[in-house]
Design a protein around this motif. Sequence first.
Motif, short mmCIF file in Angstrom:
data_model
loop_
_atom_site.label_atom_id
_atom_site.label_comp_id
_atom_site.label_asym_id
_atom_site.label_seq_id
_atom_site.Cartn_x
_atom_site.Cartn_y
_atom_site.Cartn_z
N ARG A 117 0.78 -1.24 -0.06
CA ARG A 117 -0.10 -0.06 -0.01
C ARG A 117 0.86 1.14 -0.20
NH1 ARG A 117 -3.55 -0.03 4.78
NH2 ARG A 117 -4.78 1.54 3.40
N LEU A 118 0.47 2.02 -0.94
CA LEU A 118 1.58 3.31 -1.33
C LEU A 118 1.66 4.39 0.02
CD1 LEU A 118 3.63 4.79 -3.13
CD2 LEU A 118 1.65 5.87 -4.05
N VAL A 119 0.27 4.73 0.32
CA VAL A 119 0.50 5.97 1.42
C VAL A 119 0.97 5.43 2.58
CG1 VAL A 119 -0.96 7.38 2.58
CG2 VAL A 119 -1.39 7.19 0.22
N PRO A 120 0.74 4.29 3.18
CA PRO A 120 1.22 3.67 4.31
C PRO A 120 2.72 3.65 4.41
CG PRO A 120 -0.66 2.63 3.97
CD PRO A 120 -0.58 3.35 2.94
N SER A 121 3.06 2.97 3.21
CA SER A 121 4.51 2.80 2.77
C SER A 121 5.34 4.25 3.00
CB SER A 121 4.79 2.06 1.54
OG SER A 121 4.26 0.96 1.63
N LEU A 122 4.79 5.19 2.20
CA LEU A 122 5.51 6.63 2.22
C LEU A 122 5.45 7.11 3.65
CD1 LEU A 122 3.88 8.11 -1.09
CD2 LEU A 122 6.30 7.16 -0.63
#
Length: 104
Positions: A28-33
């Motif tokens: 998942r992009l947002v939590p990873s960022l």
Amino acid sequence: MAWLVLVVSGLLEAVWATALDRTEGFSRLVPSLVFGVALVGSMAGLAYAMREIPLGTAYAVWVGIGAVLTVSYAMVTGAESASVLKMLLLAGIVGCVVGLKLVH
């Protein structure tokens, strides 16, 4: 100033730990960022604080703040069960962190 930076770094530790759980293996992009930004900020703050605060004290305070906030957030959101014993143990960690600041 080093103590303030250390406290903020401990807060960021809780942010990256919580975000890591939500990345679902970095799929998942947002939590990873959020994880990456918080991790870098947390480590940079810890490194900065260690210029003035001894390694052992800085690390213990940083971990203590991060652990207490991470568990507290998980209990508040229902991701983890809450109990009187857990709250007492978390209070013990807070007491130890405060004690380390007082004897520094």
